[in-house]
Write an enzyme that holds these catalytic residues in place. Structure first.
Site, PDB file in Angstrom:
ATOM      1  CG  ASP A   1      -2.038  -1.006   1.084  1.00 28.12           C
ATOM      2  OD1 ASP A   1      -2.311  -1.406  -0.072  1.00 28.12           O
ATOM      3  OD2 ASP A   1      -2.630  -1.409   2.113  1.00 28.12           O
TER       4      ASP A   1
ATOM      5  CG  ASP B   1       6.441  53.662  10.503  1.00 27.53           C
ATOM      6  OD1 ASP B   1       7.070  54.451   9.808  1.00 27.53           O
ATOM      7  OD2 ASP B   1       5.415  53.952  11.161  1.00 27.53           O
TER       8      ASP B   1
ATOM      9  CE  LYS C   1      10.150  58.685  11.753  1.00 27.12           C
ATOM     10  NZ  LYS C   1       9.658  60.042  11.669  1.00 27.12           N
TER      11      LYS C   1
ATOM     12  N   PRO D   1      -1.694  47.315  14.395  1.00 24.65           N
ATOM     13  CG  PRO D   1      -2.865  46.305  16.114  1.00 24.65           C
ATOM     14  CD  PRO D   1      -3.060  46.938  14.772  1.00 24.65           C
TER      15      PRO D   1
ATOM     16  CB  ALA E   1      -1.178  51.273  19.334  1.00 24.38           C
TER      17      ALA E   1
ATOM     18  CG  MET F   1       6.007  57.254  20.802  1.00 23.67           C
ATOM     19  SD  MET F   1       6.277  58.534  19.575  1.00 23.67           S
ATOM     20  CE  MET F   1       4.633  59.193  19.386  1.00 23.67           C
TER      21      MET F   1
ATOM     22  CG  ASP G   1      -5.214  55.926  11.525  1.00 28.08           C
ATOM     23  OD1 ASP G   1      -6.059  55.408  10.775  1.00 28.08           O
ATOM     24  OD2 ASP G   1      -4.911  57.137  11.480  1.00 28.08           O
TER      25      ASP G   1
END
Ligand code: SAH
Length: 463
Positions: A22, A249, A271, A226, A333, A384, A304
């Site tokens: 088989d 980013d 950054k 996010p 976020a 931040m 966004d």
């Protein structure tokens, strides 16, 4: 990845299989899809294998395998369903330079055979490193229903037309030609008028594409959300699908970049908060330069694009260069974070306004209306806010905020390594520093997770 997927050229090559039951038959049914020469060596051939040999589908050697049987084999399958015999024959094959697979023995195999979705010449191979065959079968079943049978026909005829398309310059024009063939006129022609209609359709399409004027560059300023790819909008996905260039980013996740068109140039314009960075003016210039080259550019920003994204500077650069652009919103976020703690950003009787504030701006720690924020029931989403936590804590307490005001820090929102740390304004520092955050974090002032158990646990852990 322990197994690297490749497609092996086997047309005209020899593939040897040892075994006749088989397992052997299951492998042979797959191997019949190839243009390889198949040799089966076994004393115990099933009636079916004997019939296949009579039909000329394979060469049957009716004895046990011995040295020399695999000298010209590219691949070898040990499919005797007998560990001792399989080990013996695989050793011969390996010795003679064939790549050997032992059926149902991942550890001793040099290659494994994936689950296959066959729309020849389009072949989808699905592998799970042997970890989850059930998963591979489910993915296969899903693709089988999703990929039309006509795909293979279109790809086969399309392939024969490739040389004609060389008249189109590489890049967008050629891409547009094939995209409109495979996803538009091709399937339509096949369905309405059959295979014979495909070449004329290709010819018409090529004429149209040769005559088409060069497309102007365009920039989509896209919110990537996010991190979880499922939190992208459909518009964002479509923009990524068409992009020639993606400029992103630092916070945009690799899972999302994976969704960009395969040929797209991906540029990291990352950054760091306080660290080294590509200057905003350089990013602006980069976006303009690629759009001026006629490219479809996606400027991909975490969350966004309109929230702490320096969007206006990029728009000003685009307008100054007279380049068309569009803003595609994303889930910021704060929205994703508040969902994970099961709270609302606004609540009747508690707060009728929500502030989105930044911990620092280009000049350093950012100042806000601390007196207003210190009033009971206020809610703020602090972006931040890692390094500025002590500053914010001090300012709010100085303006009379209650030290018991709930504060929740959410790191890596929507990603596999998301962490929720519930604390209070009075304990914000040293909790923030002690938590050793390495990813992006959003801090909610005035909100605790709905789940009280999580709150007391994190308080103990970090305070
Ligand atoms: N435009 C982005 C914000 C950019 S500013 C947005 O709408 O979300 C960068 C800050 O956003 C980070 O310092 C952090 O506070 C927050 N942030 C972005 N992505 C995040 C994530 N996945 N988890 C937690 N915070 C995030």
């Amino acid at each position: 990845m322990q197994h690297f997927p490749i497609f092996l050229a086997v047309a005209g090559q020899t593939i040897v299989l040892s075994g006749g039951g088989d397992a052997a038959m299951a492998k042979l049914r797959l191997l019949f899809k190839t243009e390889a020469k198949l040799v089966v060596i076994t004393k115990n051939a099933s009636p079916e294998i004997i019939r296949w040999a009579a039909q000329g589908k394979l060469t049957l050697v009716n004895r046990a395998m011995t040295s020399g049987d695999t000298l010209d084999a590219a691949l070898f399958y040990a499919a005797n369903e007998d560990d001792v015999e399989d080990a013996r024959v695989a050793a011969i094959a390996k010795n003679e330079g064939a790549l050997a697979n032992i059926v149902d023995n991942l550890a001793d195999s040099q290659f494994i055979t994936p689950a296959i979705v066959d729309r020849d010449p389009v072949t989808v191979a699905i592998g799970t490193e042997g970890a989850a065959p059930v998963l591979a079968r489910a993915i296969k079943a899903d693709l089988e229903t999703r990929l039309p049978q006509s795909l293979g026909t279109l790809a086969r005829i399309g392939k024969s037309f490739r040389h004609a398309v060389d008249v189109l310059p590489l890049g967008r024009k050629r891409h547009d030609f094939w995209a409109s063939f495979y996803f538009g006129s091709g399937p339509k022609a096949l369905e309405e008028n059959g295979e014979a209609a495909i070449i004329p359709t290709l010819e018409t399409l090529l004429d149209q594409q040769i005559m088409a004027t060069d497309t102007a560059g365009h920039v989509d300023l896209v919110g990537a959300g996010p991190g979880d790819p499922e939190l992208l909008t459909l518009k964002a996905r479509n923009a990524l699908d068409k992009a020639d260039v993606v400029i992103h980013d630092r916070l945009v996740t690799s899972e999302i970049l994976e969704l960009a068109r395969r040929e797209a140039i991906i540029i990291d314009a990352g950054k760091e908060g306080f660290g080294p960075s590509m200057a905003q003016s350089e990013i602006d210039a980069l976006i303009v330069e690629h759009a001026k080259n006629g490219h479809q550019v996606v400027r991909l920003k975490a969350g966004d694009p309109t929230v702490f994204g320096r969007l206006d500077e990029e728009i000003a650069a685009l307008e100054a260069a007279d380049i068309s652009y569009r803003i595609i919103p994303g889930i910021t976020a704060a929205f994703a974070a508040v969902a994970t703690i099961g709270q609302s950003l606004t609540k009747r009787g508690r707060n009728s306004a929500i502030r989105m504030i930044t911990g620092h701006d280009t000049k350093g720690y950012a100042d806000h209306d601390w007196a207003a924020l210190a009033a009971p029931g206020e809610v703020a989403a602090i972006y931040m806010g890692k390094k500025s936590a002590r500053f914010i804590q001090g300012r709010l307490l100085m303006h009379g905020a209650d030290p018991a005001t709930p504060v929740t820090i959410i790191e890596n929102v929507s990603r596999a390594d998301q962490r929720i740390i519930a604390t209070t304004l009075g304990a914000l520092e040293p909790t923030m520093s002690n938590a050793g955050l390495t990813g992006p974090a959003i801090t909610f002032y005035g909100l605790a997770p709905r789940d009280a158990a999580a709150q007391s646990l994190s308080l103990k852990e970090f305070a």
